[in-house]
Design an enzyme around this catalytic site. Structure first.
Site, short mmCIF file in Angstrom:
data_model
loop_
_atom_site.label_atom_id
_atom_site.label_comp_id
_atom_site.label_asym_id
_atom_site.label_seq_id
_atom_site.Cartn_x
_atom_site.Cartn_y
_atom_site.Cartn_z
N ARG A 84 0.89 -1.18 0.00
CA ARG A 84 0.00 0.00 0.00
C ARG A 84 0.92 1.21 0.00
O ARG A 84 1.59 1.49 1.00
CB ARG A 84 -0.89 -0.03 1.24
CG ARG A 84 -1.88 1.13 1.37
CD ARG A 84 -2.68 0.93 2.64
NE ARG A 84 -3.52 2.08 2.97
CZ ARG A 84 -4.80 2.22 2.65
NH1 ARG A 84 -5.39 1.27 1.96
NH2 ARG A 84 -5.48 3.29 3.00
N ASP A 118 -16.84 8.64 -2.31
CA ASP A 118 -15.63 8.47 -1.52
C ASP A 118 -15.33 9.81 -0.84
O ASP A 118 -15.95 10.84 -1.16
CB ASP A 118 -14.47 8.05 -2.43
CG ASP A 118 -13.27 7.52 -1.66
OD1 ASP A 118 -13.34 7.43 -0.42
OD2 ASP A 118 -12.24 7.22 -2.31
N GLN A 125 -9.86 -2.98 -3.77
CA GLN A 125 -11.14 -2.40 -3.41
C GLN A 125 -12.16 -2.64 -4.50
O GLN A 125 -13.33 -2.96 -4.23
CB GLN A 125 -10.99 -0.89 -3.16
CG GLN A 125 -12.28 -0.19 -2.76
CD GLN A 125 -12.81 -0.66 -1.43
OE1 GLN A 125 -12.09 -0.65 -0.43
NE2 GLN A 125 -14.06 -1.08 -1.39
N HIS A 185 -6.83 1.40 -6.99
CA HIS A 185 -7.12 0.65 -5.76
C HIS A 185 -7.84 -0.64 -6.20
O HIS A 185 -9.02 -0.84 -5.94
CB HIS A 185 -8.01 1.48 -4.84
CG HIS A 185 -8.02 1.03 -3.41
ND1 HIS A 185 -7.47 -0.17 -3.00
CD2 HIS A 185 -8.51 1.62 -2.28
CE1 HIS A 185 -7.63 -0.31 -1.71
NE2 HIS A 185 -8.24 0.77 -1.24
N ARG A 234 -13.83 -7.17 1.35
CA ARG A 234 -12.39 -6.99 1.14
C ARG A 234 -11.63 -8.26 1.53
O ARG A 234 -10.65 -8.64 0.88
CB ARG A 234 -11.89 -5.80 1.97
CG ARG A 234 -12.27 -4.43 1.44
CD ARG A 234 -11.62 -4.13 0.09
NE ARG A 234 -10.18 -4.29 0.14
CZ ARG A 234 -9.32 -3.34 0.51
NH1 ARG A 234 -9.78 -2.15 0.88
NH2 ARG A 234 -8.02 -3.56 0.50
N CYS A 248 -16.19 3.10 0.03
CA CYS A 248 -15.06 2.24 0.41
C CYS A 248 -14.61 2.45 1.85
O CYS A 248 -13.83 1.64 2.37
CB CYS A 248 -13.89 2.45 -0.55
SG CYS A 248 -13.33 4.15 -0.68
#
Length: 300
Positions: A99, A219, A129, A126, A287, A259
């Site tokens: 990450r 988001d 996700q 991402h 996830r 998310c």
């Protein structure tokens, strides 16, 4: 293979991973211990809650050993070159998951590591996700022919949704303030990859994007590293808040997606985040299932 972009799976691979994710969610025992003896490195240059916990639990449930590393322990590109980090960790680990702030660092890691490199988040995409997002949408309705409205910043999450949706037959409508649309090269690529029936629409009108959609996604307005822009972004993005009125323009069975973490009162109201058709905590759970499926796919 590496998983730096959701497109690295291809259409068939993406469908396989989503199908596996549904199986391991319905019957966790089916995958228990399948990767016994493997070692998975989880590196976090950026802090995380959902990504770290979901990935650690997924790795452990598969019987593999998770090893968590933080930036102050590795010093990616600071204490040691990115290439040397890749060469070193490759000697110890079977999978390297990162990450990071810079997508370019992932590219270098993948170039110098023989083990699969997974993008847990970068400034460009991402993809993990997106796997969970598509799994959650598939639990509500078939992906092919679905329409998802993304309201807000055309960021890394939006990029992966555009690409993943194109491969799955999901039409994406994105509404962003001027100057905050998704990257043109991502939009162009999504349109090139789109299967018949999937459309990509980019605009500035949130009502037009949401009207009749099967899912509404938003988001945070200012992501980690953008704190200095928060006040200006709040002013620009206020008309893009997903409130009950805007969500009400979506289809009668539409679900709400985010998310997380959510800044309630900014990009979404409590009434929508806690709506009976909100699926944000299903996304968070997925996830874990999606990461299990991805690891199984990469391990063959």
């Amino acid at each position: 293979m590496d998983f730096l972009s959701v497109t690295d799976l291809g259409g068939d691979g993406l469908a396989e991973v989503l199908a596996t994710a549904a199986v391991v969610k319905a019957d966790p025992g089916r995958a228990a211990g399948r990767l016994a003896g493997r070692k998975v490195g989880l590196f976090f240059e950026k802090p995380s809650t959902r990504t770290r916990v979901s990935c650690e639990v997924a790795v452990a449930d598969l019987g593999a050993v998770p090893l968590v590393l933080k930036q102050d322990e590795v010093g990616l590109g600071k204490r040691e070159s990115v290439a040397d980090v890749a060469r070193t960790l490759d000697r110890y680990l079977d999978v390297l998951a990162f990450r990071v702030f810079r997508h370019d660092d992932l590219v270098i890691l993948a170039e110098h590591a023989g083990a699969p490199v997974i993008n847990l988040l970068s400034d460009l995409e991402h993809p993990c996700q997106a796997l969970a997002d598509l799994q959650t949408l598939a639990e509500a309705r078939p992906l092919a022919g679905a329409t998802l409205a993304f309201v807000g910043d055309g960021n890394n999450v939006c990029h992966s949704l555009l690409l993943g949706g194109a491969l799955c037959g999901v039409s994406l409508r994105v509404a962003s303030p001027p100057g905050y649309a998704p990257a043109p090269e991502i939009v162009e690529r999504a349109r090139a990859l789109a299967v018949p029936g999937a459309a990509v629409e980019i605009g500035e009108d949130p009502e037009a994007a949401v009207r009749g959609a099967d899912a509404v996604y938003t988001d945070v307005w200012a992501s980690m590293g953008q704190e200095a822009e928060a006040a200006e972004r709040r002013r620009l993005f206020q008309p893009y808040q997903v409130d009950e009125r805007l969500f009400g323009l979506a289809g009668p069975a539409a679900i709400f997606l985010h998310c997380l973490p959510a800044h309630r009162g900014d990009e979404v109201t409590d009434g929508v985040a806690d709506h009976e058709r909100s699926r944000i905590f299903d996304q968070a759970e997925n996830r874990m299932h999606a990461f299990k499926a991805l690891l199984l796919h990469l391990a063959g």
